[in-house]
Enzyme design. Structure first.
Site, mmCIF file in Angstrom:
data_model
loop_
_atom_site.group_PDB
_atom_site.id
_atom_site.type_symbol
_atom_site.label_atom_id
_atom_site.label_comp_id
_atom_site.label_asym_id
_atom_site.label_seq_id
_atom_site.Cartn_x
_atom_site.Cartn_y
_atom_site.Cartn_z
ATOM 1 C CG MET A 162 39.305 12.045 22.570
ATOM 2 S SD MET A 162 38.043 12.767 21.749
ATOM 3 C CE MET A 162 37.541 11.512 20.277
ATOM 4 N NE ARG A 290 29.615 10.249 20.218
ATOM 5 C CZ ARG A 290 29.159 10.148 21.508
ATOM 6 N NH1 ARG A 290 28.386 11.154 22.130
ATOM 7 N NH2 ARG A 290 29.972 9.253 22.288
ATOM 8 C CE1 TYR A 435 35.395 6.695 13.086
ATOM 9 C CE2 TYR A 435 37.380 5.976 13.086
ATOM 10 C CZ TYR A 435 36.507 6.524 12.544
ATOM 11 O OH TYR A 435 36.759 7.170 11.068
ATOM 12 C CD GLU A 436 35.595 9.968 17.913
ATOM 13 O OE1 GLU A 436 35.380 10.131 18.966
ATOM 14 O OE2 GLU A 436 36.861 9.833 17.557
ATOM 15 N N GLY A 437 31.878 6.345 19.769
ATOM 16 C CA GLY A 437 30.692 6.057 20.447
ATOM 17 C C GLY A 437 30.128 4.979 19.401
#
Length: 573
Positions: A162, A290, A435-437
Site C-alpha cells: 500500500m 486498522r 502506522y495505518e493512521g
C-alpha cells in the site's frame, strides 16, 4: 519464551461469550461452518503458528532483512515459512472460493492474525495487507486487472503493498505529488517516491503488487485529486517494472519486515476505480488494515504477558507479604506471589481478554455486514464497525506498547537485556501506535467524523443495543450502565461545544481522552459478558476471576480521570 497460541481461551470467548457459531449459522453464506469446523481450523492454525512462525521470531529480529543492489533478502527461514503459509491456505482463509479461497468467516481470520502478530510480528507484516488489497482489487479494479491479479493476491501467491506516504506527506495524504501520466495504450506512467512501504521489496514471492496513490497532471490539489494505480514488480511477459527499492529503513523494531523507500521511474501502471477517487478505493484496504493493527496490539500484549507470567512463576526473590496468620516457608518466594507483580499481570490479562471480545465481535460484524440476510442486522453491524474500528486501533495498540513495557518490569534488569526477548515485544509494539493512521488521527476520526457528524445518534444507538440486556440489579452491569450514561452526557456536551465558533479546536484537545473513555466503557461491557459466561460455566470461572477483579480495581478508575479532564476543557471553553 516462544509464544504459543492458547486455543482454550479463544474457544471460551468465541463460543461461550460471543456465541459465534450461532451467529454464523444465521448467515447462509456460512451454511457449512459450525463449531467443530471452526475449532478444527483454529487448532491447525495454532499448530502452524506455534511450530513454524514463532520459532523464527528471534532470527528475524537479530538478522533482519538486508538489501544489496536494490534486492532485499529476508531473514533465514522466512521465505520457506511464507510459501508454506499461502500454499496451506492460511492466506486465503476468507477469500471467496471463486478467487481460490476458502470463504470462511472473517472472525477466524481475526484470530489467526492476532496469533501471527504475537508469534512473530516482523514476519506477519508480509501477509498483513493481503486481505485489504484483495478487497480493493475485487471491488474497484477493471475486469482485465481482476483476471490477472485477483486470484494471485487472494490466495497469497503474490504479496501486495500500500504505497501512500511520501517524504513530505505522512498523515496528510492530500499533499502527495507522485504523478501519473496517461499513455496511448490506456495505462499510466507513474513517477515519484514513496516511503515507509512495508514489504516494498523482498524474496518471499515471485511478484509484488503495488497499489499506489498518484495524481494526474490536471488533477486538483488536495485529496480529491488523488487516484489509485496498480503497478506490479513484474509484468505478464516477465519484464521488470521501473520500480526500485532505494533503501530499507533502520528501525526500532519489526526488523524482520523491510520498510522500504520505493522509487517509481515512469513505471507502467493501471487505474483502479475512478479518477480522483483513489482514497475511496484505498480506504477498503485501510479499514481492514486498522482492525489487523488492533489485533497486533492484542497479540503482542498477550505475547509479553506469556513471557512475564512464565518468568514470575519461576523466579524467586525476597519473601512476599503474607496475609495475617500465613507464614512463609522459604527464604524467598516466587515473584508471582508479590502483589505488585500480580497487579501488573492481572491488569494486562484484563486488557487482553476484554479486547479480544471487542475485536472478535468486530470480526463477526464484518461477516454480518456483508452476509446477514436481515437488513437491520447488516446496518447494526456496519454501525459497530464504523465506530469501533478507530477505538480498537488506538486503544489496543496503546495498551500493546505500554502493557508490554509493564510486563518487562516483571523481569527487572533481566527484561532490559535481550536474552529473554521481552524487550523485543516492547520495540515491536511501538510502531502500531503510528502506522495505518496514528492514534491521534483515530481519536479525531472517532469524535469529529463518527460521533459529532450525526449529533451522537449512531453512538447512542450502539450503546442502547449493548445496554438493553443489562440489569441495574447486578453490580458489574450497573457500573457499565453508569459508564454508558456518563459517555452519553459527555457526548451531548461535545455536540454543544462543536456548535461554538472555536468548538472544533477545543474538541481536538480532548479527542484522545474521549476515545479512551469509549474504550474503557466498552472494555467494562466486554467483561460483563465474560463474567456471565464464566458464571454459567463454573468449571471456567477460576481462569477469569483475577483479571475481572483487576479491571475494576486498576483499569476502570481511569474513566473518572479522563472524564474530569474533558469536563475541564469544556468549562474552559
Amino acid at each position: 519464551m516462544t509464544y504459543q497460541p492458547r486455543l482454550e481461551d479463544i474457544q471460551f470467548i468465541l463460543e461461550k461469550v460471543l456465541h459465534v457459531p450461532q451467529r454464523i449459522a444465521e448467515m447462509p453464506a456460512f451454511a457449512e461452518v459450525d463449531a467443530d469446523l471452526m475449532n478444527q481450523v483454529l487448532e491447525e492454525a495454532g499448530k502452524f503458528v506455534g511450530e513454524q512462525i514463532a520459532p523464527l521470531n528471534r532470527v528475524g529480529d537479530e538478522v533482519g532483512a538486508h538489501i544489496q543492489d536494490g534486492v532485499v533478502t529476508m531473514p533465514p527461514g522466512f521465505k520457506a515459512a511464507y510459501q508454506a503459509f499461502w500454499q496451506s491456505g492460511w492466506a486465503s482463509l476468507s477469500t471467496a472460493t471463486e478467487d481460490g479461497g476458502q470463504a470462511l468467516p472473517a472472525v477466524l481470520e481475526s484470530v489467526l492474525y492476532e496469533w501471527l502478530s504475537a508469534a512473530n510480528q516482523g514476519w506477519s507484516m508480509a501477509p498483513g495487507l493481503l486481505h485489504g488489497a484483495y478487497e480493493c482489487i475485487k471491488h474497484h479494479a477493471s475486469a482485465e486487472l481482476k483476471a490477472q491479479y485477483l486470484t494471485k493476491v487472494g490466495t497469497g501467491e503474490w504479496l501486495a503493498t500500500m504505497c501512500l506516504t511520501e517524504p513530505h506527506a505522512g498523515s496528510d495524504l492530500g499533499l502527495a505529488n507522485t504523478r501519473a501520466t496517461p499513455q496511448a495504450d490506456g495505462s499510466f506512467a507513474i513517477r515519484g517516491t514513496k516511503i515507509f512501504i512495508s514489504g516494498g521489496e523482498h524474496d518471499l514471492t515471485d511478484n509484488i503488487v503495488h497499489l499506489v496513490l498518484a495524481r494526474l497532471p490536471d488533477a486538483p490539489a488536495g485529496p480529491k485529486g488523488l487516484s489509485l494505480f496498480l503497478v506490479p514488480k513484474f509484468y505478464a511477459d516477465g519484464t521488470r517494472s521501473a520500480v526500485h527499492c532505494e533503501r530499507i529503513e533502520e528501525k526500532m523494531g519489526i526488523h524482520g519486515s523491510p520498510t522500504c523507500v520505493m522509487r517509481f521511474d515512469e513505471a507502467q501502471g493501471w487505474l483502479i476505480g475512478e479518477v480522483g477517487r483513489g482514497l475511496n478505493a484505498m480506504f477498503v484496504m485501510m479499514n481492514a488494515a486498522r482492525l489487523h493493527v488492533a489485533l497486533q496490539g492484542v497479540g503482542l500484549l498477550d505475547a509479553a504477558w506469556q513471557k512475564a507470567d512464565a518468568y514470575a512463576h519461576e523466579r524467586r526473590q525476597m519473601r512476599a507479604p503474607k496475609p495475617a496468620g500465613v507464614k512463609g516457608t522459604a527464604a524467598a518466594d516466587l515473584i508471582i506471589e508479590h502483589p505488585a507483580m500480580r497487579r501488573i499481570l492481572d491488569t494486562q490479562r484484563a486488557w487482553v481478554d476484554g479486547s479480544r471480545v471487542l475485536a472478535y465481535k468486530t470480526g463477526l460484524a464484518l461477516d454480518q455486514a456483508k452476509h446477514h440476510p436481515d437488513a437491520a442486522q447488516r446496518e447494526s453491524a456496519q454501525r459497530w464497525c464504523a465506530l469501533i474500528t478507530p477505538i480498537l486501533k488506538s486503544a489496543c495498540t496503546d495498551q500493546g506498547f505500554h502493557g508490554a513495557s509493564d510486563c518487562l518490569q516483571v523481569f527487572g534488569g533481566h527484561g532490559y537485556v535481550s536474552e529473554w526477548g521481552i524487550e523485543q515485544n516492547v520495540r515491536d509494539a511501538r510502531i502500531a501506535m503510528i502506522y495505518e493512521g496514528t492514534n491521534e488521527i483515530q481519536a479525531i476520526d472517532l469524535l469529529m467524523r463518527k460521533v459529532l457528524s450525526d449529533g451522537g445518534s449512531a453512538l447512542n444507538a450502539l450503546l442502547d443495543e449493548l445496554a438493553q440486556p443489562l440489569s441495574a440489579a447486578q453490580p458489574h452491569e450497573a457500573q457499565v450502565l453508569d459508564l454508558f450514561a456518563q459517555l452519553r452526557a459527555i457526548t451531548a456536551e461535545a455536540v454543544k461545544v462543536n456548535g461554538q465558533s472555536e468548538g472544533a479546536i477545543a474538541l481536538s484537545w480532548i479527542a484522545g481522552d474521549y476515545l479512551r473513555l469509549a474504550a474503557l466503557a466498552l472494555l467494562a461491557w466486554s467483561w460483563t459478558q465474560i463474567d456471565q459466561a464464566a458464571t454459567a460455566h463454573a468449571s471456567d470461572a477460576a481462569r477469569w476471576q483475577a483479571p475481572s477483579t483487576a479491571l475494576r480495581a486498576w483499569v476502570l478508575p481511569e474513566f473518572g480521570m479522563r472524564a474530569a479532564m474533558i469536563r475541564g476543557q469544556f468549562t474552559a471553553t
